[in-house]
Design a protein around this motif. Structure first.
Motif, PDB file in Angstrom:
ATOM      1  N   ILE A 346       0.834  -1.204   0.000  1.00 51.59           N
ATOM      2  CA  ILE A 346       0.000   0.000   0.000  1.00 51.59           C
ATOM      3  C   ILE A 346       0.869   1.253   0.000  1.00 51.59           C
ATOM      4  N   SER A 347       1.949   1.238   0.779  1.00 48.26           N
ATOM      5  CA  SER A 347       2.861   2.390   0.834  1.00 48.26           C
ATOM      6  C   SER A 347       3.511   2.631  -0.525  1.00 48.26           C
ATOM      7  N   LEU A 348       3.894   1.562  -1.189  1.00 53.20           N
ATOM      8  CA  LEU A 348       4.512   1.676  -2.511  1.00 53.20           C
ATOM      9  C   LEU A 348       3.537   2.281  -3.519  1.00 53.20           C
ATOM     10  N   LEU A 349       2.299   1.801  -3.493  1.00 47.53           N
ATOM     11  CA  LEU A 349       1.282   2.327  -4.419  1.00 47.53           C
ATOM     12  C   LEU A 349       0.989   3.794  -4.127  1.00 47.53           C
ATOM     13  N   ALA A 350       0.986   4.161  -2.829  1.00 46.11           N
ATOM     14  CA  ALA A 350       0.747   5.558  -2.467  1.00 46.11           C
ATOM     15  C   ALA A 350       1.878   6.452  -2.955  1.00 46.11           C
ATOM     16  N   GLN A 351       3.120   5.986  -2.780  1.00 43.83           N
ATOM     17  CA  GLN A 351       4.280   6.743  -3.258  1.00 43.83           C
ATOM     18  C   GLN A 351       4.192   6.959  -4.770  1.00 43.83           C
ATOM     19  N   SER A 352       3.817   5.921  -5.467  1.00 48.39           N
ATOM     20  CA  SER A 352       3.732   5.999  -6.928  1.00 48.39           C
ATOM     21  C   SER A 352       2.645   6.976  -7.369  1.00 48.39           C
ATOM     22  N   LEU A 354       0.988   9.467  -5.509  1.00 47.79           N
ATOM     23  CA  LEU A 354       1.140  10.844  -5.049  1.00 47.79           C
ATOM     24  C   LEU A 354       2.270  11.570  -5.766  1.00 47.79           C
ATOM     25  N   ASN A 355       3.357  10.859  -6.032  1.00 46.63           N
ATOM     26  CA  ASN A 355       4.514  11.492  -6.679  1.00 46.63           C
ATOM     27  C   ASN A 355       4.518  11.304  -8.194  1.00 46.63           C
ATOM     28  N   LYS A 356       3.464  10.636  -8.686  1.00 49.73           N
ATOM     29  CA  LYS A 356       3.321  10.389 -10.125  1.00 49.73           C
ATOM     30  C   LYS A 356       4.575   9.729 -10.709  1.00 49.73           C
ATOM     31  N   LYS A 357       5.028   8.706  -9.995  1.00 45.78           N
ATOM     32  CA  LYS A 357       6.202   7.959 -10.432  1.00 45.78           C
ATOM     33  C   LYS A 357       5.800   6.552 -10.852  1.00 45.78           C
ATOM     34  N   GLU A 358       6.476   6.042 -11.836  1.00 46.21           N
ATOM     35  CA  GLU A 358       6.250   4.656 -12.241  1.00 46.21           C
ATOM     36  C   GLU A 358       6.832   3.716 -11.186  1.00 46.21           C
ATOM     37  N   ILE A 359       6.115   2.610 -10.942  1.00 52.74           N
ATOM     38  CA  ILE A 359       6.599   1.647  -9.946  1.00 52.74           C
ATOM     39  C   ILE A 359       7.766   0.863 -10.542  1.00 52.74           C
ATOM     40  N   THR A 360       8.951   1.103  -9.999  1.00 53.15           N
ATOM     41  CA  THR A 360      10.157   0.433 -10.475  1.00 53.15           C
ATOM     42  C   THR A 360      10.866  -0.215  -9.285  1.00 53.15           C
TER      43      THR A 360
END
Length: 472
Positions: A346-352, A354-360
């Protein structure tokens, strides 16, 4: 006219509340009359009235005003048993819809409703069994419970119970394990499955602390018998975190009587706790002996394959696609329990998001590193074995062997000693991970180490040095 008005209200209400809540709290209501824009409805008990007023009065008011205009009013007619007579004859009490409770036109004996109404959510005198909310979370189903080596026995036993509640040797079924390993999920999954297959059965899930607070409230209101009778009519009773009864003698006593009645009546009991019965402290022996009547099944820390499967199921259910290397990285570095694993995702998805970053993989590493640093690190059993074996200069895999060499036996005992003191793992879990031993062996090892610490100065120094390495 009044039936049509209430029917129109129900159509709107049905679309705005969960189906199980609609069946429980609205289907039993009977419209009685409509006079001067005052709709009178009949409900089964004082508690029913109180619950509607607390939870659903807003939507009832809006729908009623939509049908009758702003001047619309609601009046309750409550069906109650006459406490002054032993017969089951019913009489009606009229109540206004808000705040103050008055009695109008009581044909029998006047009653002080505030003194006699039972506000506890489960103690409902006279309520029909079919109207009892099982308090189950639909998300906690067998379908959403990932099976692995860590939980196979408990899950299989739970599924057997769900197919034949009260009719297997698993009564009670006691599920134990550390926090976050899925005890609540599995217990509720059994309840959900039973409710789907046997709709006529009354299933109830109750956390132990809630049971305790209800009992205290029942004593305060002098309704202990209502409390006892209510629980004795449940077909499948699920008590979560039963270890919280420790030290509460009166609560244990009432639960003992409820347990006996249900068990003797062929009803199913499902219990969860953080330790096996043999390790529970503060509970009466007569209760502990009954916990052992059925099956005690443990949930262990999920292995790597199970952690990967949990992450894959979670992402699939949420419609998310993660690179395989990201899934593997999370599963490798978050190992303690399922709750932390899902929290990391959930934290990873939130980071992605909110910061509009691709999950890498880099984003996962960054997030996991922060998560681990911000979380108090608990020493694992594996890490303890490595440190102890390194100190005594013996191979780690030697602890899993059956050798009786003195240095290996001592290293194994020291590893068990620190595992008990520095982790939250049960004795059974510690024994299974260190040499495949049982809880009695772990207890003996801890006692041996404690005795040596008190009598052997050199050994005491060794233990202190190992402890420093583990806590560094």
């Amino acid at each position: 006219m009044y039936k049509e008005v209430w029917s129109n209200c129900l159509k709107i209400i049905k679309d705005n509340v969960p189906s199980i809540s609609f069946r429980t709290w609205f289907e039993p209501i009977v419209p009685l009359r409509l006079e001067n824009k005052v709709l009178t409805i009949q409900v089964p008990s004082p508690f029913f009235y109180e619950y509607l007023e607390e939870k659903y009065i807003d939507i009832i008011s809006k729908t009623l005003r939509k049908e009758l205009g702003y001047e619309a009013k609601l009046e309750y007619s409550i069906v109650m048993e006459n406490p002054g007579q032993s017969s089951s004859k019913l009489y009606t009490i009229k109540l206004p819809a808000k705040n103050q409770i008055e009695i109008k036109n009581n044909p029998v004996n006047p009653i002080n409703i505030e003194e006699n109404a039972i506000k506890n959510v489960f103690i409902i005198p006279g309520i029909k069994k079919m109207n009892i909310d099982p308090r189950l979370n639909a998300e906690y189903s067998f379908e959403n419970f990932v099976e692995g080596e860590c939980n196979r026995l408990a899950r299989s036993a739970g599924f057997a119970v769900s197919n034949n509640p009260g009719g297997t040797a698993f009564n009670p079924l006691l599920i134990y394990g550390d926090s976050g390993l899925g005890k609540t999920h599995l217990a509720q999954a059994i309840g959900i499955e039973i409710k789907d297959k046997y709709q006529e059965k009354t299933v109830l899930y109750v956390p132990a602390n809630r049971f305790q607070s209800q009992f205290v409230e029942a004593i305060r209101n002098n309704t202990k018998n209502d409390f006892l009778h209510f629980y004795q009519m449940i077909d499948v009773l699920i008590i979560d975190d039963v270890h919280e009864f420790a030290g509460k003698e009166k609560t244990q006593d009432i639960f003992f009587h409820i347990f006996n009645h249900l068990h003797q009546s062929g009803k199913q009991l499902i219990l969860t706790c953080d330790k096996p019965p043999v390790e529970l402290q503060g509970l009466e022996q007569r209760l502990l002996s009954r916990f052992k009547w059925g099956l005690s099944a443990d949930l262990q820390i999920p292995d790597y394959e199970t952690r990967v499967a949990i992450l894959r199921q979670k992402t699939y259910k949420d419609g998310i696609t993660l690179p395989e290397e990201v899934v593997e990285y999370i599963a490798t570095h978050i190992t303690d329990n399922v709750r932390e694993l899902e929290g990391a995702l959930i934290s990873l998805l939130a980071q992605s998001t909110l910061n509009k970053k691709e999950i890498t993989l880099n984003l996962a590493k960054e997030m996991i590193d922060k998560l681990i640093k911000n979380t108090k690190r608990e020493v694992s059993i594996d890490y303890i074995q490595k440190v102890v074996c390194n100190y005594f200069d013996v191979p780690v895999d030697s602890l899993q062997s059956k050798t009786r060499k003195r240095e290996i036996v001592q290293a194994r005992q020291v590893a068990m000693y620190f595992s008990k003191n520095l982790t939250k793992s049960s004795l059974a879990t510690i024994g299974s991970q260190i040499g495949g031993k049982d809880h009695a062996t772990v207890l003996h090892a801890c006692k041996t180490v404690n005795n040596l610490v008190e009598t052997d100065k050199q050994f005491k120094t060794q233990i202190e040095e190992i402890e420093k390495k583990l806590k560094f």
